[in-house]
Design a protein around this motif. Structure first.
Motif, PDB file in Angstrom:
ATOM      1  N   SER A 717       0.206  -7.324  -8.214  1.00 16.06           N
ATOM      2  CA  SER A 717      -1.049  -6.972  -7.557  1.00 16.06           C
ATOM      3  C   SER A 717      -1.031  -7.244  -6.059  1.00 16.06           C
ATOM      4  O   SER A 717      -1.940  -6.813  -5.352  1.00 16.06           O
ATOM      5  N   PHE A 718      -0.038  -7.961  -5.595  1.00 16.79           N
ATOM      6  CA  PHE A 718      -0.013  -8.250  -4.159  1.00 16.79           C
ATOM      7  C   PHE A 718       1.138  -7.533  -3.475  1.00 16.79           C
ATOM      8  O   PHE A 718       0.948  -6.505  -2.834  1.00 16.79           O
ATOM      9  N   THR A 719       2.358  -8.007  -3.642  1.00 18.90           N
ATOM     10  CA  THR A 719       3.444  -7.440  -2.825  1.00 18.90           C
ATOM     11  C   THR A 719       3.765  -5.990  -3.179  1.00 18.90           C
ATOM     12  O   THR A 719       3.971  -5.175  -2.293  1.00 18.90           O
ATOM     13  N   ASP A 720       3.792  -5.678  -4.471  1.00 22.34           N
ATOM     14  CA  ASP A 720       4.205  -4.325  -4.849  1.00 22.34           C
ATOM     15  C   ASP A 720       3.099  -3.301  -4.664  1.00 22.34           C
ATOM     16  O   ASP A 720       3.374  -2.094  -4.653  1.00 22.34           O
ATOM     17  N   THR A 721       1.873  -3.749  -4.576  1.00 22.42           N
ATOM     18  CA  THR A 721       0.773  -2.784  -4.599  1.00 22.42           C
ATOM     19  C   THR A 721      -0.196  -2.948  -3.432  1.00 22.42           C
ATOM     20  O   THR A 721      -0.244  -2.097  -2.544  1.00 22.42           O
ATOM     21  N   PHE A 722      -0.933  -4.036  -3.412  1.00 22.25           N
ATOM     22  CA  PHE A 722      -1.945  -4.175  -2.363  1.00 22.25           C
ATOM     23  C   PHE A 722      -1.313  -4.130  -0.979  1.00 22.25           C
ATOM     24  O   PHE A 722      -1.813  -3.478  -0.062  1.00 22.25           O
ATOM     25  N   LEU A 723      -0.195  -4.829  -0.853  1.00 18.88           N
ATOM     26  CA  LEU A 723       0.478  -4.864   0.430  1.00 18.88           C
ATOM     27  C   LEU A 723       0.956  -3.463   0.833  1.00 18.88           C
ATOM     28  O   LEU A 723       0.813  -3.049   1.994  1.00 18.88           O
ATOM     29  N   GLU A 724       1.475  -2.712  -0.115  1.00 15.76           N
ATOM     30  CA  GLU A 724       1.947  -1.357   0.187  1.00 15.76           C
ATOM     31  C   GLU A 724       0.772  -0.433   0.491  1.00 15.76           C
ATOM     32  O   GLU A 724       0.845   0.413   1.394  1.00 15.76           O
ATOM     33  N   LEU A 725      -0.304  -0.600  -0.289  1.00 17.20           N
ATOM     34  CA  LEU A 725      -1.449   0.292  -0.113  1.00 17.20           C
ATOM     35  C   LEU A 725      -2.151   0.077   1.223  1.00 17.20           C
ATOM     36  O   LEU A 725      -2.733   1.007   1.790  1.00 17.20           O
ATOM     37  N   THR A 726      -2.140  -1.151   1.732  1.00 19.60           N
ATOM     38  CA  THR A 726      -2.889  -1.444   2.960  1.00 19.60           C
ATOM     39  C   THR A 726      -2.024  -1.421   4.214  1.00 19.60           C
ATOM     40  O   THR A 726      -2.523  -1.568   5.316  1.00 19.60           O
ATOM     41  N   LYS A 727      -0.715  -1.258   4.003  1.00 23.57           N
ATOM     42  CA  LYS A 727       0.214  -1.379   5.128  1.00 23.57           C
ATOM     43  C   LYS A 727      -0.163  -0.438   6.285  1.00 23.57           C
ATOM     44  O   LYS A 727      -0.230  -0.853   7.450  1.00 23.57           O
ATOM     45  N   ALA A 728      -0.407   0.808   5.950  1.00 25.31           N
ATOM     46  CA  ALA A 728      -0.674   1.804   6.994  1.00 25.31           C
ATOM     47  C   ALA A 728      -1.990   1.513   7.704  1.00 25.31           C
ATOM     48  O   ALA A 728      -2.088   1.574   8.939  1.00 25.31           O
ATOM     49  N   ARG A 729      -3.005   1.156   6.915  1.00 23.46           N
ATOM     50  CA  ARG A 729      -4.311   0.866   7.521  1.00 23.46           C
ATOM     51  C   ARG A 729      -4.241  -0.407   8.366  1.00 23.46           C
ATOM     52  O   ARG A 729      -4.837  -0.489   9.435  1.00 23.46           O
ATOM     53  N   ALA A 730      -3.478  -1.386   7.892  1.00 26.47           N
ATOM     54  CA  ALA A 730      -3.348  -2.637   8.641  1.00 26.47           C
ATOM     55  C   ALA A 730      -2.655  -2.393   9.974  1.00 26.47           C
ATOM     56  O   ALA A 730      -2.892  -3.103  10.950  1.00 26.47           O
ATOM     57  N   ARG A 731      -1.794  -1.382   9.995  1.00 25.28           N
ATOM     58  CA  ARG A 731      -1.091  -1.017  11.231  1.00 25.28           C
ATOM     59  C   ARG A 731      -1.992  -0.241  12.163  1.00 25.28           C
ATOM     60  O   ARG A 731      -1.682  -0.055  13.328  1.00 25.28           O
ATOM     61  N   GLY A 732      -3.118   0.256  11.638  1.00 27.73           N
ATOM     62  CA  GLY A 732      -4.028   1.054  12.440  1.00 27.73           C
ATOM     63  C   GLY A 732      -3.698   2.528  12.412  1.00 27.73           C
ATOM     64  O   GLY A 732      -4.113   3.279  13.292  1.00 27.73           O
ATOM     65  N   ASP A 733      -2.960   2.978  11.410  1.00 32.74           N
ATOM     66  CA  ASP A 733      -2.581   4.392  11.334  1.00 32.74           C
ATOM     67  C   ASP A 733      -3.787   5.292  11.155  1.00 32.74           C
ATOM     68  O   ASP A 733      -3.772   6.457  11.530  1.00 32.74           O
ATOM     69  N   PHE A 734      -4.817   4.781  10.514  1.00 32.57           N
ATOM     70  CA  PHE A 734      -6.041   5.574  10.342  1.00 32.57           C
ATOM     71  C   PHE A 734      -7.200   4.608  10.230  1.00 32.57           C
ATOM     72  O   PHE A 734      -7.009   3.392  10.080  1.00 32.57           O
ATOM     73  N   GLY A 735      -8.425   5.148  10.291  1.00 25.38           N
ATOM     74  CA  GLY A 735      -9.614   4.299  10.208  1.00 25.38           C
ATOM     75  C   GLY A 735      -9.871   3.605  11.538  1.00 25.38           C
ATOM     76  O   GLY A 735      -9.087   3.699  12.479  1.00 25.38           O
ATOM     77  N   GLY A 736     -10.971   2.904  11.580  1.00 31.73           N
ATOM     78  CA  GLY A 736     -11.364   2.223  12.808  1.00 31.73           C
ATOM     79  C   GLY A 736     -10.960   0.764  12.784  1.00 31.73           C
ATOM     80  O   GLY A 736     -10.329   0.309  11.829  1.00 31.73           O
ATOM     81  N   PRO A 737     -11.316   0.020  13.825  1.00 30.48           N
ATOM     82  CA  PRO A 737     -10.987  -1.400  13.911  1.00 30.48           C
ATOM     83  C   PRO A 737     -11.531  -2.192  12.724  1.00 30.48           C
ATOM     84  O   PRO A 737     -10.895  -3.140  12.275  1.00 30.48           O
ATOM     85  N   ALA A 738     -12.703  -1.795  12.204  1.00 27.21           N
ATOM     86  CA  ALA A 738     -13.277  -2.526  11.071  1.00 27.21           C
ATOM     87  C   ALA A 738     -12.396  -2.375   9.839  1.00 27.21           C
ATOM     88  O   ALA A 738     -12.169  -3.333   9.099  1.00 27.21           O
TER      89      ALA A 738
END
Length: 889
Positions: A717-738
Motif C-alpha cells: 500500500s505504500f512503496t508499490d502503490t501510493f508512492l507510485e501513484l503520487t509520484k507525478a503529482r508530488a513532482r508538480g507534473d499536474f495540479g496546483g500547489p495544494a
RNA sequence: GGGCGGGUAGCUCAGUCGGUAGAGCAACGGCCUUACAAGCCGUGGGUCGCAGGUUCGAGCCCUGUCCCGCCCACCA
C-alpha cells in the motif's frame, strides 16, 4: 537540509550514501542511545506508568547462540512498543554465573579446586593456568570465598562480550540495572530469602533418602530430573518363605539391590500371594528375613505381581520404607559404589551370614553395573538359593525398555541415598500455587497447562541444599556438643544484618572463629543453595527487595516474565512459589513464552547437538541487527521457528527498502499544504486502520501480527502503490500547489507513521531515517522516545469521499501495468495513447483519482470509457500505444 | 501411559464470526523505469494429514485416526 514555513524541510538526496551501512549505524545509534539515556528507568514516576521486565539472566558459561537472539528480541520488541506508548520502562539485565557450568570453567581456567573448609586468602592472585600446568600439577585448593572471587573474575570478560552483543542487537536495556546471580546483592537476598522462609516455618532439614547424582555427588531436586530411555532386563528371582516350603518369584531390573532388600509386597487383592502377607520372606544369597506386606501401590500386571522393596530402588521404595517402618540397608554409597557391609551384624540380618558375606564380597566396591553382572552370576549358582532346588535366577534376564531418572546434567542414573538436606515445604502449598498460576496471564494461554500439570504432579518438597562448592552458601551453622558432634536439630541461622555470610569462614552470632569445629563450639554448613533458589528471586533482585523497600514497592510484582517453556517447572514455578511464600502475591502479571529455534529436522538448536548454524556475530554481520530482529519478530509467542536464512535476507531487504523509500519521500520538495486530495485521504484512512490493527495486536503481545501487517502495508500500500501513484503529482507534473503539497504531506505522514510502527522491530533503520528530518520537525530526537502512532496522528485529515478510491486507483494502474507487461515494455515506458474501460459506476468513482493513475502510467493522451460489460471495480485496457524505447545515451 | 502444540503451495508461514484458499521466498516470463537491479511489472502453482459427522455451506466446529515436536508420568 532546507527549511522555511512555505515548503517542507527536505534532505539532499545526493548527499546521502547510496547504500545503508548498517554496521556503522549500529555503532552510531547504540552510542547515541546510551549517551542520551533513553532506556533509563525513572524512579520518580508512579508504578502505574511503569512497565517492569523480569529479564532472564543468560548463563555466562559459553557463547550466546541464535536462540538467545530470538527470544531476547521478542522481549525487546514488546518493551520498545511500551516505551513509545509513554511507559516508564524497567528493563534490567542479569548474568547467571551461579552454578555448575561456571564452577567447571573456573576449575579449569585457574586449575583450582574449591574446598569449603580451607581458610580464605585475602591476597590470593591467580593467573590463568597453562595447559602444561594443568597437566603436570595438582589443582590448587582454595576456599569458597576465593573461588567465588575467581568466578567473578572469569565471568566479567564474558559479561562484557555478552553486553556488547546485546547492545548491537539493539536490546533497550537500562545497563545501570545490571546484576549477577553470584554478586553480593544476589547472595544477600538469597540468604534473606532463606531467613524469611525459616522464620515463617517453610523450611526444614532432615536426614532422608534423596535423589542423588553419584558423579557430581550432590542432592538434586525433582525439577532437575529427567527420564531417559534405557535398556534394562527383568531378572526373575526365587525367594523363600521363612519356616515354610513355600516360595515365590519376584521380578526386578535391579538385582544388585538384592542385599538392600528390606521387604516384599504385592497387591492386597492378588490371590496368588494373599497367603504370604504377614509372613517373612527369605532373600536368596543373603538369606535376610524380610516382611511380606500388602500394598495398593503394587501392580498385579507388572512383572510377577510381587516385588522386592529395597533401600532404595525408586521413589515407591521410599514410600514403602516410610509407611512400613522398614529397616535401612543402604548399599550404594555417595560415589555410586557398593559400600562394605557385614551380614549378621546390626541391620544386616542374615540366617546364613557366612554365605551372605561371601556373596557380598563379590559386590563390595563395584559400581552398579559391575555389581549387577556379578550378582547375576551368583544367582545362577544353586548354592545361594533360599527355596527350591534350582538356582535363584529363573531363566534368563528378559530385556525391557525403561525410563530411568537422571540428573539433567548427569550421565548416570540417580540413586536414592540417605543424606541430610534442607527442604522448602511445597507439598502443603500445591493448591495455593495452582491458584497463583491462575492469577497470572500466560502467553500463549496453553502454556498455563504446563505449569498446572507440573504443580499437580509435584511429589516432593523442594530440596534446596547442594553438596557443591560454588554457589550461595546456606547461612547456617550447627552447635557442637561436648564431644564435638553437631546438633542438626538446633541450627544457628545468620542474623539478617550480617548478610551475606559464608559459614565456612564467618563465625555464627555469639561465637568466636576459634570455636569452629571444637567441642561446645560450632560447625559451618558446607552446602550451597540450588541455583534456582537464587534464580527464583530475579524479580526481587531487580527491585532490591528488603534492601530498598520504596523501590521494591515500585517494581514488584513485575509486569512481564519472558522465558522459554522448558523451564516453566523450574524458573517460573519456583519464582511463583517464592513470591507466594514471601509476600503472598504473584511475582508478575504476565508470562511471555518464546518458542525454540529449530533446525530443518525440527530439533531444537543447541550447542550440544552441534546443529548451530551461524554464530550471533556472524548473523549480525551478514544480515544486520534489524535483519536478525525481523526474523525473530516474525514468530508468534510459544511457536517454534525454523532457522531459515531466507527470512534474514527478507529482513535485510526490508531495511534497504526503508532506506530508499525514506530518501525518496524526504527529498520531495513541495509547498507546505494540508492533506486534501481524495487519493491521499483514502490512503491516510487505510494507514489509520493499519495503526489500529497493529496497536491491538501489541496489546495482546502479538508483535508478529503487528509487524506482518505493517510490512504488508509498507510494500503493497505504500512503496508499490501510493508512492507510485503520487509520484507525478508530488513532482508538480499536474495540479496546483495544494495538490502537490497534499501528496508530499501524505507521503511524509505515511513514512512517519510506518517508521514508528516498525521502530520496535527495526530500531536502527527507523532511527536513521527518523533522524534526517522528523527528529527536528517533531522535536523528538529519537524515534524510540517518540509516541506510538494513534488516532491523533490522523485527526487533521478528513475522511475520503469514497473509502474505496485508493483500491480503485491501484486496480486501474495494475491493469495498465499488465498491458505493459504483456507488451513486453517496462512500466516506466511512456503511454502515448490509452483508452481504459470500466462500467459507468466504476468510471465515476475512479474519476477523482484518475489523474494520479494516468500520471503513474506516464500517459500522454488518456481516456476513460464506459463499458457496462465489466464488473464493479474491474478495468480493461481497450486501446494502448506505448512509446518506442528511448535511445541510450 | 496421560496431556499440549503443530500438519495449509516446492520452502517458511498467515488464515478474524463457519461464507469463492492467502503472503513472502523459490520457479517461470518480461523490464536498466529520475527512490531503490540489494529494484520493478507480470504468470503459474492447493485433495488445507486421513476418515467420518454437524451444517444450505467446514481449512475453521464435533468424533475417530496417522505423522512430527514438546511436556508430564512410582523406573518392580
Amino acid at each position: 537540509m532546507s527549511q522555511d514555513d512555505e515548503t517542507f524541510s527536505t534532505i539532499d538526496f545526493a548527499a546521502l550514501p547510496k547504500h545503508f551501512d548498517s554496521k556503522a549505524a549500529e555503532e552510531k545509534w547504540d552510542a547515541a542511545w546510551q549517551e542520551r539515556g533513553i532506556y533509563h528507568y525513572d524512579p520518580s514516576r508512579p508504578r502505574e506508568e511503569t512497565f517492569v521486565v523480569d529479564t532472564p539472566p543468560p548463563t555466562v558459561s559459553g557463547a550466546l547462540h541464535v536462540g538467545h537472539l530470538f527470544s531476547y528480541t521478542h522481549t525487546d520488541v514488546l518493551v520498545r512498543q511500551r516505551r513509545m506508548r509513554g511507559q516508564n520502562i524497567f528493563y534490567p539485565m542479569g548474568w547467571d554465573d551461579n552454578g555448575l557450568p561456571t564452577e567447571r570453567r573456573v576449575q579449569n581456567y585457574f586449575h583450582v579446586r574449591c574446598e569449603p573448609h580451607v581458610p580464605y586468602e585475602p591476597d590470593l592472585a591467580l593467573e590463568p593456568a597453562s595447559a602444561k600446568k594443568r597437566k603436570k600439577e595438582r589443582p590448587r585448593v582454595v576456599s569458597r570465598r576465593n573461588f567465588i572471587e575467581l568466578c567473578q573474575q572469569v565471568t566479567q570478560e564474558d559479561e562484557q562480550a555478552f553486553m556488547a552483543l546485546w547492545r548491537r542487537l539493539g536490546l533497550s536495556v537500562d545497563w545501570r540495572q545490571e546484576y549477577a546471580t553470584i554478586d553480593e546483592r544476589s547472595r544477600h537476598l538469597a540468604q534473606l530469602s532463606f531467613l524469611d522462609l525459616f522464620d515463617k516455618g517453610h523450611l526444614y532439614s532432615n536426614e532422608a533418602p534423596t535423589m542423588w547424582d553419584v558423579d557430581f555427588q550432590t542432592a538434586v531436586a525433582q525439577a532437575e530430573v529427567e527420564d531417559r530411555p534405557k535398556k534394562g532386563a527383568f531378572h526373575d528371582i526365587r525367594f523363600g518363605v521363612k519356616g515354610s516350603e513355600r516360595s515365590f518369584v519376584i521380578s526386578t531390573t535391579r538385582p544388585e539391590l538384592l542385599p538392600a532388600c528390606v521387604g516384599v509386597t504385592a497387591h492386597p487383592d492378588d490371590e496368588r500371594y494373599q497367603d504370604l502377607f504377614g509372613q517373612q520372606a527369605i532373600t536368596p544369597l543373603f538369606h535376610a528375613p524380610v516382611p511380606i506386606f500388602p500394598s495398593e501401590l503394587a501392580d498385579k500386571e507388572k512383572g510377577t505381581g510381587i516385588l522386592m522393596v529395597c533401600t532404595f530402588g525408586d521413589q515407591t521404595d521410599v514410600t514403602w520404607w516410610r509407611e512400613q517402618n522398614l529397616a535401612l540397608r543402604q548399599v550404594i554409597g555417595r560415589d555410586g559404589r557398593l559400600v562394605p557391609v557385614t551380614f549378621g551384624e546390626g541391620v544386616w540380618e542374615s540366617e546364613k551370614p557366612e554365605l551372605a558375606n561371601r556373596c557380598y564380597a563379590e559386590l563390595a566396591g563395584k559400581r552398579v553395573g559391575g555389581a549387577r553382572q556379578a550378582i547375576v552370576e551368583l544367582l545362577r549358582d544353586p548354592e545361594g538359593r533360599a527355596a527350591g532346588d534350582d538356582a535363584p535366577l529363573q531363566g534368563e534376564p528378559e530385556p525391557t525398555d525403561q525410563a530411568v531418572k537422571h540428573y539433567e546434567k548427569g550421565d548416570r542414573p540417580l540413586e536414592f541415598i540417605t543424606t541430610r538436606q534442607w527442604f522448602v515445604r511445597l507439598m502443603d502449598q500445591k493448591d495455593a500455587l495452582l491458584e497463583r498460576g491462575a492469577q497470572i496471564q500466560w502467553h500463549p494461554g496453553f502454556m498455563h497447562q504446563r505449569y498446572q500439570i507440573w504443580t499437580e504432579n509435584l511429589g516432593l518438597d523442594w530440596c534446596i541444599s547442594r553438596q557443591r562448592y560454588f554457589g550461595v552458601p546456606l547461612p547456617v551453622w550447627y552447635p557442637t556438643d561436648a564431644d564435638g558432634v553437631p546438633d542438626y536439630e538446633r541450627p544457628i541461622v545468620a542474623a539478617s544484618g550480617a548478610l551475606p555470610v559464608d559459614p565456612m569462614s564467618d563465625p555464627p552470632p555469639g561465637f568466636e572463629e576459634g570455636q569452629r569445629d571444637q567441642p561446645n563450639g560450632f560447625t559451618g554448613d558446607p552446602d550451597v543453595f540450588d541455583t534456582w533458589f537464587t534464580s527464583s528471586l530475579t524479580p526481587e533482585i531487580g527491585s532490591h527487595w528488603w534492601l530498598d523497600e520504596a523501590r521494591h514497592a515500585r517494581l514488584f510484582p513485575a509486569d512481564i516474565r519472558p522465558q522459554s517453556h522448558e523451564i516453566i517447572r523450574t524458573w517460573a514455578f519456583y519464582t511463583i512459589a517464592k513470591a507466594h511464600l514471601h509476600e503472598d502475591t504473584i511475582p508478575w502479571k504476565h508470562v511471555v513464552i518464546s518458542g525454540w529455534v529449530v533446525d530443518p529436522q525440527r530439533k531444537k538448536i543447541s550447542k550440544s547437538k552441534g546443529n548451530v548454524k551461524g554464530s550471533p556475530p556472524e548473523l549480525l554481520d551478514s544480515y544486520s541487527a534489524d535483519g536478525v530482529r525481523y526474523w525473530a519478530a516474525g514468530a508468534r509467542l510459544g511457536t517454534d521457528t525454523a532457522f531459515d536464512e531466507k527470512v534474514f535476507k527478507i529482513g535485510k531487504r526490508l531495511v534497504t527498502k526503508l532506506y530508499n523509500a525514506g530518501k525518496f519521500v524526504l527529498s520531495q520538495q513541495a509547498p507546505r499544504a494540508p492533506i486534501s486530495n481524495e487519493l491521499d485521504r483514502a490512503f491516510v484512512a487505510k494507514l489509520a486502520e493499519l495503526t489500529r490493527e497493529a496497536s491491538a495486536a501489541f496489546d495482546e503481545f502479538e508483535f508478529a501480527k503487528a509487524m506482518m501487517a505493517t510490512e504488508q502495508f509498507f510494500w503493497a500500500s505504500f512503496t508499490d502503490t501510493f508512492l507510485e501513484l503520487t509520484k507525478a503529482r508530488a513532482r508538480g507534473d499536474f495540479g496546483g500547489p495544494a495538490d502537490q503539497g497534499s501528496a508530499v504531506a501524505a507521503l511524509r505522514l505515511g513514512l512517519n507513521v510506518l517508521l514508528r510502527l516498525f521502530a520496535p522491530v527495526l530500531p536502527y533503520i527507523t532511527e536513521e531515517v527518523w533522524s534526517w528530518v522528523f527528529a527536528e520537525e517533531t522535536g523528538q530526537p529519537s524515534i524510540h522516545a517518540a509516541p506510538w502512532p494513534t488516532e491523533a496522528d490522523f485527526a487533521d485529515v478528513t475522511a475520503p469521499d469514497d473509502p474505496g478510491s485508493f483500491e480503485l486507483a491501484v486496480e486501474a494502474l495494475a491493469t495498465i501495468n499488465k498491458a505493459k507487461s504483456d507488451a513486453g515494455v517496462s512500466v516506466g515506458r511512456v503511454t502515448e495513447h490509452l483508452v481504459l474501460g470500466a462500467n459507468a459506476a466504476t468510471k465515476d468513482r475512479l474519476a477523482p483519482v484518475w489523474e494520479d493513475v494516468a500520471g503513474a502510467a506516464r500517459c500522454q493522451d488518456e481516456h476513460l470509457e464506459a463499458n457496462d460489460g465489466l464488473e464493479d471495480g474491474a478495468f480493461e485496457v481497450r486501446e494502448a500505444r506505448f512509446a518506442e524505447k528511448p535511445e541510450k545515451k
